[in-house]
Design an enzyme around this catalytic site. Structure first.
Site, PDB file in Angstrom:
ATOM      1  N   CYS A 196     -11.554  -0.143  12.290  1.00  0.00           N
ATOM      2  CA  CYS A 196     -11.459   1.057  11.461  1.00  0.00           C
ATOM      3  C   CYS A 196      -9.991   1.406  11.255  1.00  0.00           C
ATOM      4  CB  CYS A 196     -12.207   2.235  12.089  1.00  0.00           C
ATOM      5  SG  CYS A 196     -11.390   2.930  13.543  1.00  0.00           S
TER       6      CYS A 196
ATOM      7  N   CYS B 208      -7.757   2.028  14.249  1.00  0.00           N
ATOM      8  CA  CYS B 208      -7.196   0.839  14.907  1.00  0.00           C
ATOM      9  C   CYS B 208      -5.868   0.469  14.255  1.00  0.00           C
ATOM     10  CB  CYS B 208      -8.163  -0.337  14.790  1.00  0.00           C
ATOM     11  SG  CYS B 208      -9.765  -0.087  15.581  1.00  0.00           S
TER      12      CYS B 208
ATOM     13  N   ASP C  55      11.985   0.238 -24.942  1.00  0.00           N
ATOM     14  CA  ASP C  55      13.252  -0.354 -25.356  1.00  0.00           C
ATOM     15  C   ASP C  55      12.971  -1.320 -26.514  1.00  0.00           C
ATOM     16  OD1 ASP C  55      16.065  -1.115 -25.058  1.00  0.00           O
ATOM     17  OD2 ASP C  55      15.253  -3.026 -24.375  1.00  0.00           O
TER      18      ASP C  55
END
Length: 727
Positions: free
Chosen positions: A3, A6, A420
């Site tokens: 999980c 951990c 640009d």
């Protein structure tokens, strides 16, 4: 790891190492460590093992086996749990509701039948919980293990001591006779089965999601047909060197980035760029490693190998995106850190309160057990990383490299896209649009003389003039005494006459008259975004050549899509305003900002931001680095080694400019998925815990719902695999 808690624990341990900065990702199951020499990787492994987990340095190509082993392990435990839980539940219900069918020691038979489920099938939960306990911490496995062991222990103690001679509800199946309400064996078994089922589906989904992220890395071939001393031989790709020639047969993947030296073919680049139409290549054209040669045999010279290829850089960039955490994920990690201890307190309080208000041991235990089971924060820990993993992986397949969660978060707030011009909306290569001849001189003769003077020049306009003469099949005469005139043009001697090629200033300096009508034509050309050069022979103006940086075919459609998405579009150019307005009208932007020097681009971005706009900047990644970094979201249209540039948030390697709206759409879709996952996960826990504490949730339903929550989050994330460009 089982999980997010951990991952947090391992990350904290690693970050205590001197000079180390580590990020641990639960979804990808990787730790990215900075500040640690490679030869000391074993030190990091030792820290992880000391925390109670396993670790090993990443070896590309071997990770898939780890996923397969885990899926197989969970599947085997799930099968055993399911095979025993179904009859266990049926027999328990029958014996509970039909006392006449009970036999001496029936409770012990049920206890023995539950043993393999509770202690073997559920062993991954118990192992993780024990590891956490030894290190003074908690995780979701703590809640699961406690719930399963509590249900089994309650049943065992009740069997040994004897149940109270009372009646009560048998977990929603009806009014139970005396003694039935003291057993929770089918709860322990069913919760184990539900949670293993959820963990199994989660592991399979994570494996599938991970496959999207690593798809780029798998495009690289493992061997190559190298040609040395005229002999073709197959060698491992790792032995290929820059400058080597290699053959590519029809249907084979191109081994590495290179240049075609012999042959022609069509190259399928769809796996890397998302472009559906194969690209025709011939001698002198560049090709990318990992793409597929469709129909012709090619011989290619290797230009880049190993980690320097575009494919390797794309895969590395996609992988690195997983190492960075979104701000929302940082918040989730903090929540998960204190969530489990809070849930344990809530479960204990629930048990005590139910006993104090006279609810009875069965009701109190059932409510506390439901709190333990339903509160597991699996979905919270998976909400962000799984969506990011699939989104980044899908982007990599479409030529869109999302460099981290920052880009996703920015994509949700931008309202203006600054584009640009040169190299982004345009091809970046000058091309001759029209040639004029004056005073009876033909356009062909004007082009011939200009090409003669410009033949050896590397100036973009010179290359355009020479290319046009070649396209028209003109015989270009030799020029003598050619010299460049910085800021003015060039001159040389052709067929005994001095030829000038340059701007009006050059002709004024040499005293060559330029008629007023020609001056007006030059101004009109400039207003239309074209550049005109004059050509003079022996002191006489004989013609002019208009060149332009042509727009990419996809420029206007891409801008139209951006506007449909509700974004304001701005063209940024160094051209004069009239020329900029002409280009802006062609592509359909909302605003044109012209006469901007390259060094001032970032200042323009900052000015727009000061006006309250949230700006995305799209540049070619060469001279736009400062502007890309200043914008809320930087998108760089690049190729080759520019892929690894650090100033952009999203890197676009597809030639079609529709990749710009595609990138923003994918980023937004990924962000929506993350938010949807978090809303579900937070909402689920917030709503479910009070219901469980009030005794309104059966422990069986709680276990099923908790597993379903995690599977929902992962499945919702994998839907990003179906993202289609242009939609």
């Amino acid at each position: 790891m089982t999980c997010a808690a951990c991952a947090n624990r391992i990350e904290k341990k690693l970050n205590k190492m001197p000079g180390v900065r580590a990020t641990v990702n639960y979804a990808t199951e990787r730790a990215v460590i900075l500040g640690l020499p490679p030869e000391k990787a074993t030190d990091a492994v030792g820290v992880v093992e000391a925390a109670g987990y396993g670790a090993a340095p990443v070896v590309e190509g071997e990770e898939g086996q780890g996923y397969a082993d885990r899926v197989k392990m969970l599947r085997n435990r799930l099968i055993v749990a399911a095979l025993l839980t179904v009859p266990l539940g049926d027999v328990a219900i029958v014996l509970a509701l039909a006392p006449q069918m009970r036999f001496p020691g029936w409770q012990w038979v049920l206890l023995v039948a539950a043993l393999p489920v509770v202690f073997w099938s559920a062993w991954p939960f118990h192992k993780a919980a024990w590891r956490n306990l030894r290190h003074g911490s908690t995780s979701m496995d703590t809640l699961v293990s406690l719930g399963i062991l509590a249900a089994f222990t309650w049943s065992l103690v009740s069997t040994i001591l004897g149940a109270e001679d009372t009646t009560g509800y048998w977990l929603g199946y009806g009014i139970a006779p005396a003694g039935a309400d003291s057993l929770y064996l089918e709860v322990a078994a069913a919760v184990t089965t539900f949670l293993l089922g959820g963990r199994y589906m989660e592991a399979r989904s994570k494996k599938s999601a991970r496959s999207v992220l690593s798809a780029l890395g798998r495009l690289a071939p493992s061997s190559v047909r190298v040609i040395r001393d005229g002999v073709e031989s197959i060698i491992p790709i790792a032995e290929l060197r820059v400058g080597d020639r290699f053959g590519v047969r029809p249907g084979e993947r191109i081994a590495t980035d290179g240049t075609v030296v012999l042959g022609s073919s069509a190259i399928d680049t769809s796996m890397m760029t998302g472009e559906p139409v194969p690209r025709e290549v011939t001698e002198g054209d560049a090709v990318l490693g990992g793409t597929i040669n469709t129909n012709g045999a090619l011989i290619v010279t290797a230009d880049r190998v190993g980690a320097h290829t575009q494919l390797a850089q794309m895969a590395a960039t996609a992988e690195q995106a997983q190492a960075r955490k979104a701000s929302v994920q940082t918040m989730v990690d903090k929540v998960v850190g204190w969530f489990v201890p809070v849930v344990l307190v809530i479960a204990a309080v629930t048990l005590v309160v139910w006993l104090l208000i006279g609810g009875g041991p069965r009701a109190a235990f059932s409510a506390a057990l439901s709190v333990l089971i339903i509160a597991c924060p699996c979905a919270l820990g998976l909400a962000t990383p799984t969506a990011l993993m699939v989104g980044v992986g899908r982007g990599g397949q479409l030529g869109i490299l999302i460099k981290g969660p920052d880009a996703l978060e920015a994509s949700g707030v931008i309202d203006t896209v600054v584009l640009d011009k040169t190299g982004t909306l345009t091809t970046g290569e000058m091309a001759v649009e029209v040639v004029h001849g004056y005073g009876g001189h033909s356009a062909e003769s004007v082009l011939e003389r200009a090409a003669a003077v410009e033949h050896h020049s590397e100036h973009p306009i010179a290359r355009a003039v020479v290319a046009r003469a070649s396209e028209e099949g003109l015989v270009v005469p030799d020029a003598a005494g050619v010299r460049a005139l910085p800021g003015l043009g060039a001159e040389g001697e052709v067929a005994g006459a001095i030829v000038l090629v340059g701007n009006p200033a050059l002709f004024r300096e040499r005293g060559v008259p330029v008629p007023e009508s020609v001056e007006r034509g030059l101004e009109e050309s400039a207003a239309a975004g074209r550049t005109a050069v004059l050509v003079g022979v022996a002191g006489e103006l004989v013609g002019s050549i208009e060149v332009t940086d042509s727009l990419k075919e996809s420029a206007a459609p891409a801008v139209a899509r951006l506007r449909e998405m509700g974004l304001r579009t701005v063209l940024l150019t160094g051209d004069r305003r009239a020329a900029g307005e002409a280009i802006g009208a062609q592509v359909g932007v909302d605003e044109v900002i012209a006469e901007v020097l390259p060094t001032d681009k970032s200042a323009v971005i900052e000015r727009l931001q000061s006006e309250g706009r949230r700006v995305a900047m799209v540049g070619d990644g060469i001279n736009d680095a400062a502007a890309l970094a200043s914008a809320n979201l930087g998108l760089a249209v690049v190729s080759g080694t520019d892929v690894a540039m650090k100033s952009a948030d999203i890197i676009l390697v597809r030639r079609d400019l529709n990749v710009i709206p595609d990138a923003i759409a994918l980023a937004r879709r990924t962000l929506r998925t993350i938010k949807g996952n978090l809303v579900w996960a937070f909402g689920y826990n917030i709503a479910a815990i009070p219901l469980a504490a009030l005794g309104l949730l059966n422990p069986l339903i709680a276990g099923f719902a908790m597993s379903l929550s995690s599977v929902f989050v992962v499945s919702n994330s994998t839907r990003l695999r179906r993202f289609t460009p242009g939609r």
